[in-house]
Scaffold this motif. Sequence first.
Motif, PDB file in Angstrom:
ATOM      1  N   GLY A 151       0.899  -1.204   0.467  1.00 24.53           N
ATOM      2  CA  GLY A 151       0.059  -0.029  -0.456  1.00 24.53           C
ATOM      3  C   GLY A 151       1.007   1.370  -0.349  1.00 24.53           C
ATOM      4  N   GLY A 167       1.402   4.865   3.998  1.00 28.03           N
ATOM      5  CA  GLY A 167       2.255   3.467   3.107  1.00 28.03           C
ATOM      6  C   GLY A 167       2.977   4.529   2.059  1.00 28.03           C
ATOM      7  N   VAL A 187       3.887  -1.702  -2.907  1.00 29.58           N
ATOM      8  CA  VAL A 187       2.902  -2.417  -3.801  1.00 29.58           C
ATOM      9  C   VAL A 187       1.876  -2.089  -3.747  1.00 29.58           C
ATOM     10  CG1 VAL A 187       1.387  -5.204  -4.174  1.00 29.58           C
ATOM     11  CG2 VAL A 187       4.235  -5.477  -2.687  1.00 29.58           C
ATOM     12  N   SER A 189      -9.171  -0.602   1.692  1.00 31.99           N
ATOM     13  CA  SER A 189      -9.689  -0.964   0.530  1.00 31.99           C
ATOM     14  C   SER A 189     -11.169  -1.315   0.424  1.00 31.99           C
ATOM     15  CB  SER A 189      -9.107  -2.076   0.088  1.00 31.99           C
ATOM     16  OG  SER A 189      -9.801  -2.612  -1.504  1.00 31.99           O
ATOM     17  N   MET A 233     -11.061  -5.002   5.776  1.00 29.12           N
ATOM     18  CA  MET A 233      -9.687  -4.480   6.251  1.00 29.12           C
ATOM     19  C   MET A 233      -9.295  -5.293   7.531  1.00 29.12           C
ATOM     20  SD  MET A 233      -8.915  -1.428   4.773  1.00 29.12           S
ATOM     21  CE  MET A 233      -8.720  -0.487   6.443  1.00 29.12           C
ATOM     22  N   TYR A 254      -6.084   2.880  13.530  1.00 31.60           N
ATOM     23  CA  TYR A 254      -7.163   4.246  14.017  1.00 31.60           C
ATOM     24  C   TYR A 254      -8.319   3.654  15.588  1.00 31.60           C
ATOM     25  CZ  TYR A 254      -9.319   8.914  14.498  1.00 31.60           C
ATOM     26  OH  TYR A 254      -9.250  10.118  14.758  1.00 31.60           O
ATOM     27  N   LYS A 262      -2.429   9.574  13.695  1.00 29.08           N
ATOM     28  CA  LYS A 262      -3.506  10.380  14.131  1.00 29.08           C
ATOM     29  C   LYS A 262      -4.874  10.406  12.731  1.00 29.08           C
ATOM     30  CE  LYS A 262      -2.868  14.673  13.192  1.00 29.08           C
ATOM     31  NZ  LYS A 262      -3.530  15.330  11.900  1.00 29.08           N
ATOM     32  N   THR A 288      -6.868  11.862   3.853  1.00 30.71           N
ATOM     33  CA  THR A 288      -6.319  11.097   2.430  1.00 30.71           C
ATOM     34  C   THR A 288      -7.841   9.914   2.060  1.00 30.71           C
ATOM     35  OG1 THR A 288      -6.842   8.563   4.237  1.00 30.71           O
ATOM     36  CG2 THR A 288      -4.043   9.437   4.200  1.00 30.71           C
ATOM     37  N   SER A 343      -9.826   7.863   4.512  1.00 26.48           N
ATOM     38  CA  SER A 343     -10.473   9.183   5.501  1.00 26.48           C
ATOM     39  C   SER A 343     -11.618   9.732   4.563  1.00 26.48           C
ATOM     40  CB  SER A 343      -9.452   9.868   6.257  1.00 26.48           C
ATOM     41  OG  SER A 343      -9.037  10.929   5.689  1.00 26.48           O
TER      42      SER A 343
HETATM   43  N1  LIG Z   1      -6.227   8.205   6.758  1.00 32.67           N
HETATM   44  C1  LIG Z   1      -6.384   8.511   8.129  1.00 32.67           C
HETATM   45  O1  LIG Z   1      -6.715   9.198   8.666  1.00 32.67           O
HETATM   46  C2  LIG Z   1      -6.177   6.757   8.999  1.00 32.67           C
HETATM   47  C3  LIG Z   1      -5.990   6.825   9.820  1.00 32.67           C
HETATM   48  C4  LIG Z   1      -5.311   6.192  10.845  1.00 32.67           C
HETATM   49  C5  LIG Z   1      -4.923   4.949  10.386  1.00 32.67           C
HETATM   50  N2  LIG Z   1      -5.431   5.060   8.757  1.00 32.67           N
HETATM   51  C6  LIG Z   1      -4.787   3.370   8.490  1.00 32.67           C
HETATM   52  O2  LIG Z   1      -3.914   3.536   7.716  1.00 32.67           O
HETATM   53  C7  LIG Z   1      -3.904   2.428   6.361  1.00 32.67           C
HETATM   54  C8  LIG Z   1      -3.440   3.551   5.101  1.00 32.67           C
HETATM   55  O3  LIG Z   1      -4.900   4.190   4.958  1.00 32.67           O
HETATM   56  P1  LIG Z   1      -4.806   5.561   3.829  1.00 32.67           P
HETATM   57  O4  LIG Z   1      -5.556   6.657   4.807  1.00 32.67           O
HETATM   58  O5  LIG Z   1      -2.642   5.937   3.574  1.00 32.67           O
HETATM   59  O6  LIG Z   1      -4.525   4.984   2.995  1.00 32.67           O
HETATM   60  P2  LIG Z   1      -5.084   5.248   0.839  1.00 32.67           P
HETATM   61  O7  LIG Z   1      -6.095   5.508   0.764  1.00 32.67           O
HETATM   62  O8  LIG Z   1      -3.674   6.972   0.930  1.00 32.67           O
HETATM   63  O9  LIG Z   1      -3.531   4.344   0.514  1.00 32.67           O
HETATM   64  C9  LIG Z   1      -4.029   3.027   0.612  1.00 32.67           C
HETATM   65  C10 LIG Z   1      -3.102   2.451  -0.351  1.00 32.67           C
HETATM   66  O10 LIG Z   1      -3.765   0.836  -0.805  1.00 32.67           O
HETATM   67  C11 LIG Z   1      -3.287   0.961  -1.999  1.00 32.67           C
HETATM   68  N3  LIG Z   1      -4.188  -0.900  -2.302  1.00 32.67           N
HETATM   69  C12 LIG Z   1      -5.496  -0.534  -2.108  1.00 32.67           C
HETATM   70  N4  LIG Z   1      -6.123  -1.930  -2.530  1.00 32.67           N
HETATM   71  C13 LIG Z   1      -4.812  -2.733  -2.801  1.00 32.67           C
HETATM   72  C14 LIG Z   1      -5.013  -3.660  -3.308  1.00 32.67           C
HETATM   73  N5  LIG Z   1      -6.139  -4.230  -3.796  1.00 32.67           N
HETATM   74  N6  LIG Z   1      -3.909  -4.185  -3.836  1.00 32.67           N
HETATM   75  C15 LIG Z   1      -2.515  -3.454  -3.268  1.00 32.67           C
HETATM   76  N7  LIG Z   1      -2.337  -2.014  -2.722  1.00 32.67           N
HETATM   77  C16 LIG Z   1      -4.025  -1.515  -2.846  1.00 32.67           C
HETATM   78  C17 LIG Z   1      -3.612   1.905  -2.746  1.00 32.67           C
HETATM   79  O11 LIG Z   1      -2.914   1.846  -4.022  1.00 32.67           O
HETATM   80  C18 LIG Z   1      -2.639   3.020  -1.488  1.00 32.67           C
HETATM   81  O12 LIG Z   1      -1.118   3.059  -0.901  1.00 32.67           O
HETATM   82  C19 LIG Z   1      -5.153   2.538   6.313  1.00 32.67           C
HETATM   83  O13 LIG Z   1      -5.097   0.652   7.328  1.00 32.67           O
HETATM   84  C20 LIG Z   1      -6.324   3.416   7.115  1.00 32.67           C
HETATM   85  O14 LIG Z   1      -6.819   2.555   8.274  1.00 32.67           O
HETATM   86  C21 LIG Z   1      -5.644   5.897   8.219  1.00 32.67           C
END
Ligand SMILES: NC(=O)c1ccc[n+]([C@@H]2O[C@H](COP(=O)([O-])OP(=O)(O)OC[C@H]3O[C@@H](n4cnc5c(N)ncnc54)[C@H](O)[C@@H]3O)[C@@H](O)[C@H]2O)c1
Length: 400
Positions: free
Chosen positions: A48, A54, A72, A141, A196, A225, A271, A275, A278
């Motif tokens: 990701g 990521g 990836v 995803s 998830m 989160y 936090k 994105t 979110s």
């Molecule tokens: N955004 C927030 O506020 C927040 C806060 C705390 C934790 N998180 C966690 O961080 C993690 C990443 O979230 P994010 O907000 O950075 O998301 P994002 O949407 O910015 O990034 C998601 C990534 O996953 C990849 N991806 C999605 N489906 C895929 C698949 N089937 N195969 C390969 N790659 C795939 C995408 O290409 C991308 O690189 C999640 O677990 C999320 O719960 C996010």
Amino acid sequence: MIIKPKIRGFICTTTHPTGCEKNVLDQIAKTKANGEIKNGPKKVLVIGSSSGYGLSSRIAAAFGSGAATIGVFFEKPATEKKPGTAGWYNAAAFDKAAHEAGLYAKSINGDAFSNEARDKVIELIKEDLGEIDLVVYSLASPVRKMPESGEVIRSVLKPIGEPYRSTAIDTNRDVIIDAEIEPATQEEVDQTVTVMGGQDWELWMSALSEAGVLAEGARTVAYSYIGSDITWPIYWHGALGKAKEDLDRASQAINSELAKQGGGANVAVLKSVVTQASSAIPVMPLYLSMVFKVMREKGLHEGCMDQIYRMFAERLYNDNNPAELVDDSNRLRLDDWELREDVQQACRDLWPQITDANLFAETDYQLYKDEFLKLFGFGVDGVDYEAEVDPQVEFDVITL
Ligand SMILES: NC(=O)c1ccc[n+]([C@@H]2O[C@H](COP(=O)([O-])OP(=O)(O)OC[C@H]3O[C@@H](n4cnc5c(N)ncnc54)[C@H](O)[C@@H]3O)[C@@H](O)[C@H]2O)c1
């Protein structure tokens, strides 16, 4: 082609290659300015890796610790009619910058939930790196195609037990609305956990371990989160929270395996930031607009790169006081500033006061909107949006 933003619901259907590249270069510059991560990782797999947390993880590993990285992601290049996804341009920009800096970087574009992706990554590690010492799991995803049956499972963003009613922002019209979200059925909760939760992370870690490509002392981290009572009904106590609880379960299972070789697994609680993932969560835009303002005024505001650099430098690779660096569930807490009582109380006080008339003045909703557009490469400082830009950006990526 001159590309302008086109927003539909909570996504922007166009993207700007130069803006995305500038975002990546800005994060790299920030990482370099922060200095080297002492005893950081050297060979890293990021699942990701093309956006959000990521992408920042890959940048921290490469430019903060000089690591070779394999990324990836699941992104689309440009077609005749449409620019590529932001993650495509981000990944291309990272690839270019890493190679210019003399760093090993290879990328796989395909479904990370598939056995094929795991096989390809293992083949690549064996050929090029021998073994890896850190695996970052950062997938977000809405769907998962099951690796054995091919069945497509969908996650939901819903409360559990009773409907969730709250004020929220209609981000298309910039007005306050009353949102009501019906609770998830048990089947929907289970499916959200399947998509998830921690099962896929476990599949990755056991495949890597069985293939013998994990270095002694290898670590892995997956992102979560939790939030506070303000968002619990829709998040931590909702369907997604159940999936994140399952991530904690998986973390313990993986940790007990990796600990045998002197390594370990952690969930890192991060936090809330803007994105693509979110911005799809109901009520999050309003909460983010409030918490940004409160944290900014207190000098506590952080973006993805700040959080991840802090996680690497002060938690994951900080050997000074390991026991104090995790909570009682072995989680790395980077949400410590967001969850400070004074921050949360300020949000609780503010929430009922927000109206259409004071939304922009009393919250950081403008900043939220700016950050949202930036995800797609728009509104980035130093980019000329009136200039012609070629949406076809190629780089050396392994496509599954
Ligand atoms: N955004 C927030 O506020 C927040 C806060 C705390 C934790 N998180 C966690 O961080 C993690 C990443 O979230 P994010 O907000 O950075 O998301 P994002 O949407 O910015 O990034 C998601 C990534 O996953 C990849 N991806 C999605 N489906 C895929 C698949 N089937 N195969 C390969 N790659 C795939 C995408 O290409 C991308 O690189 C999640 O677990 C999320 O719960 C996010």
